[in-house]
Design a protein around this motif. Structure first.
Motif, PDB file in Angstrom:
ATOM      1  N   ASN A  86       0.851  -1.192   0.000  1.00  0.00           N
ATOM      2  CA  ASN A  86       0.000   0.000   0.000  1.00  0.00           C
ATOM      3  C   ASN A  86       0.886   1.242   0.000  1.00  0.00           C
ATOM      4  N   ASN A  87       1.164   1.716  -1.178  1.00  0.00           N
ATOM      5  CA  ASN A  87       2.179   2.742  -1.371  1.00  0.00           C
ATOM      6  C   ASN A  87       1.632   4.066  -1.907  1.00  0.00           C
ATOM      7  N   ALA A  88       0.439   4.064  -2.468  1.00  0.00           N
ATOM      8  CA  ALA A  88      -0.094   5.286  -3.077  1.00  0.00           C
ATOM      9  C   ALA A  88      -0.182   6.413  -2.054  1.00  0.00           C
ATOM     10  N   GLY A  89       0.148   7.614  -2.485  1.00  0.00           N
ATOM     11  CA  GLY A  89       0.072   8.760  -1.579  1.00  0.00           C
ATOM     12  C   GLY A  89       0.208  10.065  -2.336  1.00  0.00           C
ATOM     13  N   VAL A  90      -0.004  11.149  -1.618  1.00  0.00           N
ATOM     14  CA  VAL A  90       0.143  12.485  -2.199  1.00  0.00           C
ATOM     15  C   VAL A  90       1.147  13.270  -1.364  1.00  0.00           C
ATOM     16  N   GLU A  91       1.733  14.257  -1.988  1.00  0.00           N
ATOM     17  CA  GLU A  91       2.750  15.065  -1.328  1.00  0.00           C
ATOM     18  C   GLU A  91       2.124  16.218  -0.559  1.00  0.00           C
ATOM     19  N   GLN A  92       2.953  16.830   0.270  1.00  0.00           N
ATOM     20  CA  GLN A  92       2.489  17.960   1.065  1.00  0.00           C
ATOM     21  C   GLN A  92       2.313  19.211   0.202  1.00  0.00           C
ATOM     22  N   ALA A  93       1.531  20.137   0.708  1.00  0.00           N
ATOM     23  CA  ALA A  93       1.256  21.382  -0.017  1.00  0.00           C
ATOM     24  C   ALA A  93       2.384  22.397   0.133  1.00  0.00           C
ATOM     25  N   VAL A  94       3.365  22.105   0.959  1.00  0.00           N
ATOM     26  CA  VAL A  94       4.520  22.983   1.223  1.00  0.00           C
ATOM     27  C   VAL A  94       4.046  24.337   1.753  1.00  0.00           C
ATOM     28  N   LEU A  95       3.211  24.278   2.773  1.00  0.00           N
ATOM     29  CA  LEU A  95       2.685  25.485   3.406  1.00  0.00           C
ATOM     30  C   LEU A  95       2.808  25.363   4.921  1.00  0.00           C
ATOM     31  N   PRO A  96       2.997  26.476   5.626  1.00  0.00           N
ATOM     32  CA  PRO A  96       2.918  26.400   7.081  1.00  0.00           C
ATOM     33  C   PRO A  96       1.512  26.011   7.504  1.00  0.00           C
ATOM     34  N   LEU A  97       1.394  25.407   8.669  1.00  0.00           N
ATOM     35  CA  LEU A  97       0.121  24.856   9.115  1.00  0.00           C
ATOM     36  C   LEU A  97      -1.008  25.871   9.071  1.00  0.00           C
ATOM     37  N   HIS A  98      -0.734  27.114   9.472  1.00  0.00           N
ATOM     38  CA  HIS A  98      -1.816  28.098   9.565  1.00  0.00           C
ATOM     39  C   HIS A  98      -2.306  28.564   8.201  1.00  0.00           C
ATOM     40  N   GLU A  99      -1.593  28.202   7.131  1.00  0.00           N
ATOM     41  CA  GLU A  99      -2.032  28.563   5.793  1.00  0.00           C
ATOM     42  C   GLU A  99      -2.708  27.407   5.057  1.00  0.00           C
ATOM     43  N   LEU A 100      -2.738  26.227   5.661  1.00  0.00           N
ATOM     44  CA  LEU A 100      -3.387  25.084   5.019  1.00  0.00           C
ATOM     45  C   LEU A 100      -4.899  25.287   4.983  1.00  0.00           C
ATOM     46  N   SER A 101      -5.485  24.989   3.851  1.00  0.00           N
ATOM     47  CA  SER A 101      -6.941  25.004   3.783  1.00  0.00           C
ATOM     48  C   SER A 101      -7.467  23.678   4.316  1.00  0.00           C
ATOM     49  N   ILE A 102      -8.697  23.651   4.724  1.00  0.00           N
ATOM     50  CA  ILE A 102      -9.297  22.411   5.189  1.00  0.00           C
ATOM     51  C   ILE A 102      -9.340  21.387   4.052  1.00  0.00           C
ATOM     52  N   GLU A 103      -9.482  21.867   2.821  1.00  0.00           N
ATOM     53  CA  GLU A 103      -9.499  20.964   1.669  1.00  0.00           C
ATOM     54  C   GLU A 103      -8.136  20.292   1.486  1.00  0.00           C
ATOM     55  N   GLN A 104      -7.050  21.054   1.647  1.00  0.00           N
ATOM     56  CA  GLN A 104      -5.710  20.474   1.525  1.00  0.00           C
ATOM     57  C   GLN A 104      -5.451  19.465   2.637  1.00  0.00           C
ATOM     58  N   TRP A 105      -5.863  19.823   3.847  1.00  0.00           N
ATOM     59  CA  TRP A 105      -5.697  18.927   4.987  1.00  0.00           C
ATOM     60  C   TRP A 105      -6.463  17.612   4.768  1.00  0.00           C
ATOM     61  N   GLU A 106      -7.730  17.714   4.398  1.00  0.00           N
ATOM     62  CA  GLU A 106      -8.564  16.528   4.254  1.00  0.00           C
ATOM     63  C   GLU A 106      -8.135  15.671   3.064  1.00  0.00           C
ATOM     64  N   HIS A 107      -7.651  16.302   2.002  1.00  0.00           N
ATOM     65  CA  HIS A 107      -7.180  15.538   0.844  1.00  0.00           C
ATOM     66  C   HIS A 107      -5.980  14.678   1.227  1.00  0.00           C
ATOM     67  N   ALA A 108      -5.025  15.261   1.936  1.00  0.00           N
ATOM     68  CA  ALA A 108      -3.831  14.515   2.344  1.00  0.00           C
ATOM     69  C   ALA A 108      -4.201  13.341   3.236  1.00  0.00           C
ATOM     70  N   LEU A 109      -5.073  13.569   4.206  1.00  0.00           N
ATOM     71  CA  LEU A 109      -5.451  12.481   5.107  1.00  0.00           C
ATOM     72  C   LEU A 109      -6.306  11.431   4.401  1.00  0.00           C
ATOM     73  N   ARG A 110      -7.128  11.864   3.444  1.00  0.00           N
ATOM     74  CA  ARG A 110      -7.975  10.904   2.726  1.00  0.00           C
ATOM     75  C   ARG A 110      -7.130   9.922   1.936  1.00  0.00           C
ATOM     76  N   ILE A 111      -6.074  10.389   1.306  1.00  0.00           N
ATOM     77  CA  ILE A 111      -5.244   9.504   0.496  1.00  0.00           C
ATOM     78  C   ILE A 111      -4.169   8.815   1.339  1.00  0.00           C
ATOM     79  N   ASP A 112      -3.414   9.601   2.103  1.00  0.00           N
ATOM     80  CA  ASP A 112      -2.239   9.057   2.780  1.00  0.00           C
ATOM     81  C   ASP A 112      -2.565   8.219   4.008  1.00  0.00           C
ATOM     82  N   LEU A 113      -3.736   8.396   4.596  1.00  0.00           N
ATOM     83  CA  LEU A 113      -4.089   7.617   5.781  1.00  0.00           C
ATOM     84  C   LEU A 113      -5.375   6.806   5.580  1.00  0.00           C
ATOM     85  N   THR A 114      -6.466   7.482   5.249  1.00  0.00           N
ATOM     86  CA  THR A 114      -7.717   6.749   5.042  1.00  0.00           C
ATOM     87  C   THR A 114      -7.582   5.751   3.892  1.00  0.00           C
TER      88      THR A 114
END
Length: 251
Positions: A86-114
């Motif tokens: 199980n290797n599929a994943g997406v990279e980080q948005a290269v942003l500080p935490l306070h600039e992450l959108s909820i969409e970027q956060w949820e996309h990363a967790l949906r692919i990389d963890l869920t």
């Protein structure tokens, strides 16, 4: 090592996934390459050109219906499932935490963890029906440490480590081993893009200094660890986090 084993590789279109799929096929496995990109078929074709057995199933691992269909198609083609990477994943948005959108956060967790959760869920069902198997998840050295501008990625990879341990505990006595590889900086297309990013390039220069082996890794070096974990040579290994990081975490 893997003669006639049926193994799914997600994220098989390139990088670590492609390199590992080729290694598994060379070791005798029948590989089902999966990716969201149609270029996953190129990996399957490369395996067949080398005399191996491979097919391609397109899937978005963040969608349970796709994951279920991937496993069902594997069973339809081969009649069983012996292993999975199980290797599929997406990279980080290269942003500080306070600039992450909820969409970027949820996309990363949906692919990389869920996505890893969904894969394990459906793979285990198939493996239990077939008498057992072996699963390897791609976590990261960043599943144990952190770097700046990668909060969503770091969080997801920490989660993969916990998920791997939980699954190993639940299914070990039932014949399914679950382990993870923790790559360091591996020169995949994803890492190359990050190295070239103006906000990250200087940071990667510093990261190189923290690799006692003196260089970044190559995808087949991770693939060799995965191949071992999927084989009977690792029959007493479950719940393990195998670092393939050039010593990054020891500094």
């Amino acid at each position: 090592m893997l003669n006639d084993r049926v193994i799914i590789v997600t994220g098989g279109a390139g990088g670590i996934g492609r390199a590992t799929a080729l290694l598994l096929a060379d070791a005798g496995a029948r590989v089902v390459v999966s990716d969201l990109s149609d270029s996953g078929e190129e990996t399957a074709a490369a395996i067949r050109e080398r005399g191996g057995q491979a097919s391609f199933v397109k899937a978005d691992i963040g969608r349970e219906a796709d994951v279920a269909a991937l496993v069902d198609e594997t069973l339809s083609i081969h009649g069983r499932l012996d292993g999975a990477f199980n290797n599929a994943g997406v990279e980080q948005a290269v942003l500080p935490l306070h600039e992450l959108s909820i969409e970027q956060w949820e996309h990363a967790l949906r692919i990389d963890l869920t996505g890893v959760f969904l894969c394990i869920k459906h793979q285990v069902r198939a493996m239990l029906a077939g008498g057992g198997g072996s699963i390897v998840n791609t976590a990261s050295a960043l599943g144990e440490v952190a770097i700046p501008r990668a909060a969503e990625y770091v969080t997801a990879k920490h989660g993969v480590i916990g998920l791997t341990r939980a699954a190993a505990l639940e299914y070990g006595a039932l014949g399914v081993r679950v382990n993870a590889v923790l790559p360091g900086i591996i020169r995949t297309p994803m890492i190359e893009r990050a190295i070239e990013h103006p906000d990250f390039s200087a940071f990667f220069d510093k990261l190189l200094e923290h690799h006692p082996i003196g260089r970044f890794g190559q995808p087949p070096e991770v693939g060799e660890a995965v191949k071992w974990l999927l084989s009977d040579a690792a029959s007493f290994v479950t719940g393990a986090m195998i670092a393939v990081d050039g010593g990054y975490r020891v500094l």
